[in-house]
Design a protein around this motif. Structure first.
Motif: not given
Length: 405
Positions: A242-252
């Motif tokens: 699980t990735i917390f992509n804070r640059r795009e404010q998404q969880i993928v």
């Protein structure tokens, strides 16, 4: 055999009727007597009720619901200007050496020795006064800057208000592992932090299916722990990320193409454990029985609100003896939710987990009970398993993560 005639039946009927009425009358008298005795006993108890009055019931628990909010952040004190000045500006050599070397070799010892000593004393006092003057000037400048409301450094040094938050110290924690009450090889929680970043790795051995491994790492931001990557590997299955992509404010996720919005204070399953520990460690008195704090928690393919309620203080039995701990429980997330998670945090362990138990819908129990701390406690982040040492997740494309149908 001839049957009784109608006249015979009519002749016996009055006797039977009289006997039945007599029996009913006796039972009525007995019933009245019993009711009278009960009424007398009730009257006696009514007059004597003070001696038998039960203790007052405890007041109902006042339930408080706590939402994710910013943590309190203390300002980092700026480095001392006097220290930095002295570090950049080396101390100039005084005239001690030059005075001694300028003394003629032909001079008489009796005449040169006092003169040399006098020069040395003068040089020492001059050096001391110069250093004192420099220190005093720097201190005055620093004090003036701190007291000046228009100074940007002074305004930046103000504390940011919020909930109390104290990150637990690093440590390699060992636990006795149980599955349905049967003891298995020990489980471990490896936790490391420098106050700005964190890493956690959990290992739980289970019979027949292999070892369950979980890991999480990330930063510490204005809402506490801020995961960047969560890895889950159950037995022989392929790991899910699980990735917390804070640059795009998404969880993928790698398990599903689903994408979720990344809210402030979002946690994964095990960063939530240390987030709770840091919150309780920061303000233990705020977590009284009934207090419930909500966490937004992601798994390997979804995210949801976890309501964690304070149950109360209890004593648990461990390999190191009895431990006083505070019991927390995840409340049902929906009407049909039968899976339960219980957490015990011990103040004597710095509010680190002393016991963990997950109860599955089929009744199976997976449990970790505090065993001790290994000698490798306090290991730095470089000692974390290779599986949690990964590139910056913000630089990873979300489309490249989905690698399975």
């Amino acid at each position: 055999m001839p049957s009784p005639s109608p006249a015979s039946r009519q002749h016996r009927s009055p006797k039977d009727t009289t006997s039945r009425r007599w029996q009913l009358g006796r039972w009525a008298v007995v019933l009245l007597a019993v009711l009278g005795l009960h009424w007398s006993a009730g009257q006696w108890l009514e007059h004597s009720r003070i001696g038998f009055e039960p203790p007052a019931a405890p007041p109902p628990v006042q339930i408080a619901l706590l939402k994710p909010e910013r943590i309190e952040r203390q300002p980092v004190s700026p480095p001392s200007l006097s220290t930095s000045t002295s570090a950049r500006k080396p101390v100039r050599p005084r005239s001690n050496t030059s005075t001694l070397s300028a003394t003629p070799s032909t001079a008489k010892p009796t005449a040169s020795a006092p003169e040399t000593k006098a020069h040395a004393d003068t040089s020492t006092s001059t050096s001391t006064s110069d250093q004192t003057s420099e220190t005093g000037t720097t201190t005055g400048t620093a004090t003036g800057s701190a007291s000046n409301p228009h100074n940007p450094t002074a305004s930046a040094a103000k504390a940011e208000p919020g909930v109390k938050f104290s990150v637990p110290p690093s440590g390699n924690l060992e636990y006795d592992s149980y599955y349905n009450g049967v003891r298995n090889p020990p489980g471990t929680i490896r936790w490391s932090t420098d106050g700005h970043q964190y890493r956690i790795a959990i290992s739980i051995p289970l019979p027949f299916v292999g070892t369950y491994q979980y890991s999480s790492h990330g930063q510490i931001d204005a809402f506490g722990l801020a995961p960047e990557q969560y890895i889950e590997k159950r037995g022989r299955r392929v790991e899910d990320i699980t990735i917390f992509n804070r640059r795009e404010q998404q969880i993928v996720f790698t398990r599903t193409p689903t994408r979720l919005a990344l809210p402030d204070g979002a946690q994964d399953r095990f960063s939530m454990l240390m987030q709770l520990s840091a919150l309780v460690r920061g303000d233990p008195d705020a977590y009284q029985p009934g207090v419930t704090r909500e966490f937004y928690v992601t798994d390997s393919d979804s995210g949801e609100i976890w309501p964690i309620q304070t149950i109360g203080d209890e004593t648990i039995r461990t390999a190191e003896g009895l431990l006083h701990a505070r019991h927390f429980r995840r409340l049902p997330r929906r009407a049909d939710d039968t899976r339960r998670i219980d957490i015990w945090l011990a103040p004597s362990l710095g509010w680190l987990p002393a016991r963990l138990m997950q109860t599955e819908p089929n009744g199976a129990e997976i449990e970790l009970v505090w065993r001790g701390q290994s000698t490798a406690a306090g290991a730095n982040a470089d000692s974390a398993p290779a599986s949690i040492r990964s590139p910056d997740p913000a630089a990873v494309s979300p489309d490249s993560l989905y690698n399975r149908p």
